[in-house]
Motif scaffolding. Structure first.
Motif, PDB file in Angstrom:
ATOM      1  N   GLY A 153      36.734 -19.232  -4.499  1.00 42.67           N
ATOM      2  CA  GLY A 153      37.937 -18.993  -5.276  1.00 42.67           C
ATOM      3  C   GLY A 153      38.308 -20.106  -6.239  1.00 42.67           C
ATOM      4  N   VAL A 154      37.394 -21.030  -6.475  1.00 34.80           N
ATOM      5  CA  VAL A 154      37.673 -22.122  -7.414  1.00 34.80           C
ATOM      6  C   VAL A 154      37.416 -21.618  -8.835  1.00 34.80           C
ATOM      7  N   ASP A 155      38.439 -21.694  -9.679  1.00 29.11           N
ATOM      8  CA  ASP A 155      38.294 -21.275 -11.067  1.00 29.11           C
ATOM      9  C   ASP A 155      39.199 -22.128 -11.947  1.00 29.11           C
ATOM     10  N   ALA A 156      39.311 -21.750 -13.226  1.00 33.97           N
ATOM     11  CA  ALA A 156      40.096 -22.547 -14.166  1.00 33.97           C
ATOM     12  C   ALA A 156      41.566 -22.626 -13.764  1.00 33.97           C
ATOM     13  N   ARG A 174      32.169 -16.759  -9.539  1.00 36.11           N
ATOM     14  CA  ARG A 174      32.928 -16.128 -10.615  1.00 36.11           C
ATOM     15  C   ARG A 174      33.686 -17.146 -11.447  1.00 36.11           C
ATOM     16  N   GLY A 175      34.056 -18.262 -10.853  1.00 33.21           N
ATOM     17  CA  GLY A 175      34.785 -19.290 -11.580  1.00 33.21           C
ATOM     18  C   GLY A 175      34.021 -19.823 -12.773  1.00 33.21           C
ATOM     19  N   TRP A 176      32.689 -19.735 -12.725  1.00 28.14           N
ATOM     20  CA  TRP A 176      31.881 -20.146 -13.880  1.00 28.14           C
ATOM     21  C   TRP A 176      31.537 -18.959 -14.762  1.00 28.14           C
ATOM     22  N   ILE A 177      31.133 -17.881 -14.139  1.00 25.10           N
ATOM     23  CA  ILE A 177      30.714 -16.696 -14.894  1.00 25.10           C
ATOM     24  C   ILE A 177      31.841 -16.170 -15.772  1.00 25.10           C
ATOM     25  N   ASP A 178      33.063 -16.177 -15.229  1.00 28.09           N
ATOM     26  CA  ASP A 178      34.213 -15.645 -15.947  1.00 28.09           C
ATOM     27  C   ASP A 178      34.980 -16.710 -16.714  1.00 28.09           C
ATOM     28  N   ALA A 179      34.428 -17.918 -16.805  1.00 28.93           N
ATOM     29  CA  ALA A 179      35.210 -19.041 -17.331  1.00 28.93           C
ATOM     30  C   ALA A 179      35.413 -19.001 -18.842  1.00 28.93           C
ATOM     31  N   SER A 180      34.415 -18.580 -19.591  1.00 35.71           N
ATOM     32  CA  SER A 180      34.520 -18.635 -21.052  1.00 35.71           C
ATOM     33  C   SER A 180      35.662 -17.754 -21.541  1.00 35.71           C
ATOM     34  N   PRO A 181      36.536 -18.296 -22.416  1.00 35.81           N
ATOM     35  CA  PRO A 181      36.517 -19.641 -23.009  1.00 35.81           C
ATOM     36  C   PRO A 181      37.439 -20.618 -22.279  1.00 35.81           C
ATOM     37  N   HIS A 182      37.567 -20.477 -20.962  1.00 40.89           N
ATOM     38  CA  HIS A 182      38.454 -21.343 -20.198  1.00 40.89           C
ATOM     39  C   HIS A 182      37.925 -22.785 -20.165  1.00 40.89           C
ATOM     40  N   SER A 188      30.274 -31.773 -19.868  1.00 43.67           N
ATOM     41  CA  SER A 188      29.538 -32.507 -18.838  1.00 43.67           C
ATOM     42  C   SER A 188      30.036 -32.055 -17.476  1.00 43.67           C
ATOM     43  N   ALA A 189      29.174 -32.162 -16.477  1.00 43.62           N
ATOM     44  CA  ALA A 189      29.517 -31.669 -15.143  1.00 43.62           C
ATOM     45  C   ALA A 189      30.760 -32.363 -14.598  1.00 43.62           C
ATOM     46  N   ALA A 190      30.895 -33.654 -14.826  1.00 38.85           N
ATOM     47  CA  ALA A 190      32.005 -34.414 -14.257  1.00 38.85           C
ATOM     48  C   ALA A 190      33.358 -33.979 -14.811  1.00 38.85           C
ATOM     49  N   GLN A 191      33.374 -33.372 -16.007  1.00 43.59           N
ATOM     50  CA  GLN A 191      34.630 -33.009 -16.643  1.00 43.59           C
ATOM     51  C   GLN A 191      35.339 -31.839 -15.959  1.00 43.59           C
ATOM     52  N   VAL A 192      34.675 -31.124 -15.058  1.00 40.14           N
ATOM     53  CA  VAL A 192      35.330 -29.982 -14.426  1.00 40.14           C
ATOM     54  C   VAL A 192      36.312 -30.413 -13.346  1.00 40.14           C
ATOM     55  N   LEU A 193      36.184 -31.620 -12.832  1.00 40.80           N
ATOM     56  CA  LEU A 193      37.033 -32.061 -11.723  1.00 40.80           C
ATOM     57  C   LEU A 193      38.362 -32.604 -12.211  1.00 40.80           C
ATOM     58  N   PRO A 194      39.457 -32.276 -11.500  1.00 37.85           N
ATOM     59  CA  PRO A 194      40.749 -32.883 -11.810  1.00 37.85           C
ATOM     60  C   PRO A 194      40.748 -34.335 -11.347  1.00 37.85           C
ATOM     61  N   PRO A 195      41.756 -35.137 -11.752  1.00 31.31           N
ATOM     62  CA  PRO A 195      41.832 -36.525 -11.267  1.00 31.31           C
ATOM     63  C   PRO A 195      41.819 -36.550  -9.744  1.00 31.31           C
ATOM     64  N   GLN A 196      41.043 -37.460  -9.192  1.00 30.91           N
ATOM     65  CA  GLN A 196      40.866 -37.519  -7.742  1.00 30.91           C
ATOM     66  C   GLN A 196      41.788 -38.530  -7.088  1.00 30.91           C
TER      67      GLN A 196
END
Length: 217
Positions: A153-156, A174-182, A188-196
């Protein structure tokens, strides 16, 4: 392990080759197709594009196929976590699934390279089953000895809720497949994570679990 992992799902009508092509360089993909011939066909199809784009390719629960196709690693279900050492003899990258605190701890003890904890949020693939939620997830992974990935259930819309949990990355379907244009369509891969979270103090102060959420293996 990369911060962004794409998990395939054979119940979805998806062009997986295109989905992998759009992944940021340095991501990873786990082939989870259940039927053996379809699983091998997809793994062989994806291997060249993964190599060209620097995307790690793992196969779920099929060490023999992973050896034949010469992928980067394997992903084991919680029920077969005891096979980590066997898989480690063949691959430098071994990840596992976990659905409860005991499995998370065991993954670290057995030396998994990463543990995918699920389901974090409610998912369409398991309608009617609630997710762990952020507080419960944080309690489950507090002090984990190996990198933790949030799956389910992780998505934009939901990824921002994970900022207070110490995570190595997220695993998406689905969070990736349905992401565009989210915004998950990051460069880059690291940019998907919120501040930790900066430390584990917040996690260690969480109350102990009263029970575990049952989830499919």
């Amino acid at each position: 392990m990369p911060a962004l992992v794409l998990m395939t799902d054979d119940t979805l009508a998806v062009d997986w080759m295109e989905a992998v092509r759009t992944l940021p360089r340095g991501s990873a993909v786990v082939v989870r197709h259940r039927e053996a011939r379809a699983r091998e066909a997809l793994a062989r199809l994806l291997r060249p594009v993964c190599r060209r784009r620097g995307v790690k390719l793992l196969i779920a629960d099929d060490v023999k196929l992973a050896v034949r196709v010469r992928v980067d690693g394997v992903h084991l279900p919680q029920a077969r976590m005891a096979r980590i050492s066997e898989a480690r003899a063949r691959f430098g990258l071994v990840t596992v699934s976990a659905h409860d605190r005991a499995a998370v701890v065991r993954a670290g003890v057995l030396g998994a390279d990463a543990v995918f904890v699920s389901p974090v949020f409610a998912t369409a693939s398991h309608a009617g089953r609630g997710g762990l939620g952020v507080v419960r997830l944080a309690a489950m992974v507090a002090g984990c000895a190996c990198p933790v990935y949030a799956l389910g259930g992780v998505d934009a819309n939901s990824i921002g809720r994970l900022g207070g949990v110490r995570l190595a990355g997220v695993a998406l379907v689905r969070g990736w497949i349905d992401a565009s244009p989210h915004p998950l369509r990051a460069t880059s891969a690291a940019q998907v994570l919120p501040p930790q979270a900066e430390d584990d103090e917040r996690l260690c102060c969480l109350p102990p679990l009263a029970g575990e959420v049952a989830a499919p293996r």
